[in-house]
Design a protein around this motif. Structure first.
Motif, PDB file in Angstrom:
ATOM      1  N   PRO A 199       1.725   9.417  -6.279  1.00  0.00           N
ATOM      2  CA  PRO A 199       3.168   9.450  -6.032  1.00  0.00           C
ATOM      3  C   PRO A 199       3.832   8.080  -6.096  1.00  0.00           C
ATOM      4  O   PRO A 199       3.215   7.059  -5.778  1.00  0.00           O
ATOM      5  N   SER A 200       5.084   8.104  -6.500  1.00  0.00           N
ATOM      6  CA  SER A 200       5.901   6.886  -6.457  1.00  0.00           C
ATOM      7  C   SER A 200       6.291   6.595  -5.005  1.00  0.00           C
ATOM      8  O   SER A 200       6.190   7.465  -4.139  1.00  0.00           O
ATOM      9  N   THR A 201       6.730   5.378  -4.749  1.00  0.00           N
ATOM     10  CA  THR A 201       7.166   5.007  -3.408  1.00  0.00           C
ATOM     11  C   THR A 201       8.432   5.773  -3.041  1.00  0.00           C
ATOM     12  O   THR A 201       9.406   5.762  -3.805  1.00  0.00           O
ATOM     13  N   PRO A 202       8.456   6.465  -1.916  1.00  0.00           N
ATOM     14  CA  PRO A 202       9.665   7.193  -1.513  1.00  0.00           C
ATOM     15  C   PRO A 202      10.840   6.239  -1.323  1.00  0.00           C
ATOM     16  O   PRO A 202      10.727   5.247  -0.604  1.00  0.00           O
ATOM     17  N   VAL A 203      11.951   6.552  -1.943  1.00  0.00           N
ATOM     18  CA  VAL A 203      13.127   5.672  -1.896  1.00  0.00           C
ATOM     19  C   VAL A 203      13.664   5.558  -0.470  1.00  0.00           C
ATOM     20  O   VAL A 203      14.071   4.481  -0.035  1.00  0.00           O
ATOM     21  N   ASP A 213       7.761  -3.350   2.044  1.00  0.00           N
ATOM     22  CA  ASP A 213       7.569  -3.931   0.715  1.00  0.00           C
ATOM     23  C   ASP A 213       7.084  -2.837  -0.240  1.00  0.00           C
ATOM     24  O   ASP A 213       5.893  -2.493  -0.232  1.00  0.00           O
ATOM     25  N   PRO A 214       7.978  -2.271  -1.050  1.00  0.00           N
ATOM     26  CA  PRO A 214       7.592  -1.151  -1.919  1.00  0.00           C
ATOM     27  C   PRO A 214       6.521  -1.532  -2.936  1.00  0.00           C
ATOM     28  O   PRO A 214       5.677  -0.714  -3.278  1.00  0.00           O
ATOM     29  N   TYR A 217       3.173  -1.458  -1.179  1.00  0.00           N
ATOM     30  CA  TYR A 217       2.829  -0.069  -0.884  1.00  0.00           C
ATOM     31  C   TYR A 217       2.335   0.633  -2.142  1.00  0.00           C
ATOM     32  O   TYR A 217       1.296   1.308  -2.135  1.00  0.00           O
ATOM     33  N   SER A 218       3.072   0.450  -3.229  1.00  0.00           N
ATOM     34  CA  SER A 218       2.709   1.086  -4.493  1.00  0.00           C
ATOM     35  C   SER A 218       1.339   0.605  -4.980  1.00  0.00           C
ATOM     36  O   SER A 218       0.516   1.399  -5.451  1.00  0.00           O
ATOM     37  N   ASP A 219       1.094  -0.704  -4.826  1.00  0.00           N
ATOM     38  CA  ASP A 219      -0.207  -1.261  -5.230  1.00  0.00           C
ATOM     39  C   ASP A 219      -1.339  -0.662  -4.392  1.00  0.00           C
ATOM     40  O   ASP A 219      -2.424  -0.380  -4.910  1.00  0.00           O
ATOM     41  N   ALA A 220      -1.068  -0.480  -3.099  1.00  0.00           N
ATOM     42  CA  ALA A 220      -2.098   0.068  -2.209  1.00  0.00           C
ATOM     43  C   ALA A 220      -2.420   1.523  -2.567  1.00  0.00           C
ATOM     44  O   ALA A 220      -3.591   1.930  -2.603  1.00  0.00           O
ATOM     45  N   VAL A 221      -1.365   2.297  -2.859  1.00  0.00           N
ATOM     46  CA  VAL A 221      -1.568   3.706  -3.243  1.00  0.00           C
ATOM     47  C   VAL A 221      -2.337   3.788  -4.556  1.00  0.00           C
ATOM     48  O   VAL A 221      -3.313   4.532  -4.687  1.00  0.00           O
TER      49      VAL A 221
END
Length: 318
Positions: A199-203, A213-214, A217-221
Motif C-alpha cells: 500500500p501507498s502511504t495514507p494521505v 515522515d511519509p 514510512y513508505s521505505d519501511a513498508v
C-alpha cells in the motif's frame, strides 16, 4: 506433472466451440490417466409453467430436452474421443447452474473445475457472470477460468501472493499458490513470476501527524515486503528477476504486471464467505479479476469448507 486427474468442465450452452474443454484437453495431454467430465446444467422455465401438462408429461419433456443436449455434446467430444481422451458427459435439469456444478464436484470428487469466461468487447478484459462469482467463492476445488486463446510455449504464469499479513493461514496460502504455479509451469513449459502489491502511504496520516515522515514510512513498508518476498522466493528456488514488489492497490498492480509480462495465467488465493479476501479487501477482487486479460486459477485455503457442502460438519472434522 500437474496433479489434476479428475477434471470437471462446464459447457458453454451458447456455442459449439468450447474453450474450457480445449484447455482441459491441453492439460490432459501432459498427464497420465486424466478423466474429463463435460457438464451442462439446463433449465427452461416455460416447461415448468405448462399447467395443461401432467407431472409425467412435464418430466418427459424435460428428459427430451436433456437428451437433445446430450446428443449435441456427444458430437462436440467425438473428435477428442477419437484421439484417445477419456471424456464423460453429464447433463442435468437445474435452475441454479452453480449449485448443480458444485454438487457435481462433491459427488464425483473432481479436483479441478474449468469454465470459460466471456471477453468484454470494449476493454479487452473478461466479464464474469454471477455463476462465475458463485463458483469462485463456493467451489471446494480449484477453479480455472479460461479465455479463448491457447497457452503459448515458454509463457508466463503469475503467482499473486499476499505478504502484508504475518499469519500462518496467509503463509500456507502463499506457499500453496507458488507451489501450484510451479507445478502448472512444469506441466505447460512456462516461467513463474511472483507478484505482491504493497500500500501507498495514507494521505490522512501525513495531514494529521505533521512530524510523520511519509518517505521513511513508505521505505519501511516496501522493505518489509521485499524481505518477505526474498524469503518466499528463496524457499521455492526462484530468481530475484522473477519477483515483483510494486506499490499500489492489488486491483491495479496485478492486471498491470500481467499485461506487461503478457502472462497466460494468474493464480491467486480465495478465502471465506466474502470471496477473495485472502488477497483483496472488500470488492477490490471484482475490480482486479474483471481487468485481467488472461486465464485465472483461484485456490482455496487449506481447511476451506464450502457453504454448499453436503456434509459441512464432517468436512470440518476431516
Amino acid at each position: 506433472m500437474t496433479k489434476y486427474s479428475n477434471i470437471l468442465v462446464v459447457a458453454d450452452p451458447e456455442q459449439d466451440h468450447q474453450p474450457a474443454l480445449s484447455r482441459a484437453v491441453d492439460l490432459a495431454k501432459c498427464s497420465q490417466d486424466v478423466t474429463i467430465t463435460l457438464f451442462l446444467a439446463i433449465y427452461d422455465f416455460s416447461y415448468e409453467m405448462t399447467s395443461m401438462l401432467s407431472a409425467d408429461e412435464r418430466q418427459a419433456m424435460r428428459r427430451g430436452v436433456v437428451m437433445q443436449r446430450e446428443e449435441w455434446l456427444k458430437d462436440i467430444i467425438q473428435p477428442y474421443l477419437d484421439e484417445g481422451f477419456h471424456i464423460e458427459l453429464s447433463v442435468v435439469w437445474h435452475n441454479r447452474p452453480y449449485e448443480a456444478i458444485i454438487a457435481e464436484v462433491f459427488s464425483k470428487e473432481h479436483d479441478l473445475l474449468i469454465k470459460a469466461t466471456h471477453d468484454h468487447d470494449k476493454i479487452g478484459s473478461v466479464i464474469f457472470t454471477p455463476t462465475d462469482w458463485h463458483l469462485l467463492r463456493k467451489c471446494p476445488c480449484p477453479v480455472l477460468m479460461v479465455k479463448e486463446h491457447s497457452w503459448p510455449e515458454n509463457g508466463k504464469i503469475i503467482a499473486s501472493v499476499n505478504l502484508a499479513a504475518d499469519s500462518e493461514t496467509h503463509d500456507k496460502l502463499n506457499d500453496a499458490i507458488v507451489t501450484e504455479a510451479l507445478s502448472m509451469a512444469e506441466t505447460v513449459g512456462a516461467e513463474v513470476h511472483l507478484v505482491n502489491a504493497y500500500p501507498s502511504t495514507p494521505v490522512n496520516i501525513t495531514i494529521e501527524l505533521p512530524e510523520f515522515d511519509p518517505a521513511s514510512y513508505s521505505d519501511a513498508v516496501r522493505g518489509h515486503h521485499l524481505t518477505s518476498m526474498k524469503a518466499l522466493r528463496h524457499k521455492h528456488g526462484l530468481p530475484e528477476e522473477q519477483t515483483h514488489v510494486v506499490e499500489g492497490l492489488p486491483e491495479d498492480v496485478i492486471p498491470n504486471v500481467a499485461k506487461e509480462l503478457d502472462a497466460e495465467l494468474v493464480i491467486l488465493g480465495t478465502t471465506g464467505r466474502t470471496g477473495l479476501s485472502a488477497v483483496f479487501i472488500g470488492n477490490t477482487a471484482e475490480h482486479t479479476i474483471d481487468r485481467l486479460n488472461c486465464d485465472l486459477l483461484a485456490l482455496k485455503p487449506e481447511g476451506y469448507v464450502s457453504p454448499l457442502s453436503p456434509h459441512p460438519e464432517q468436512d470440518k472434522i476431516s
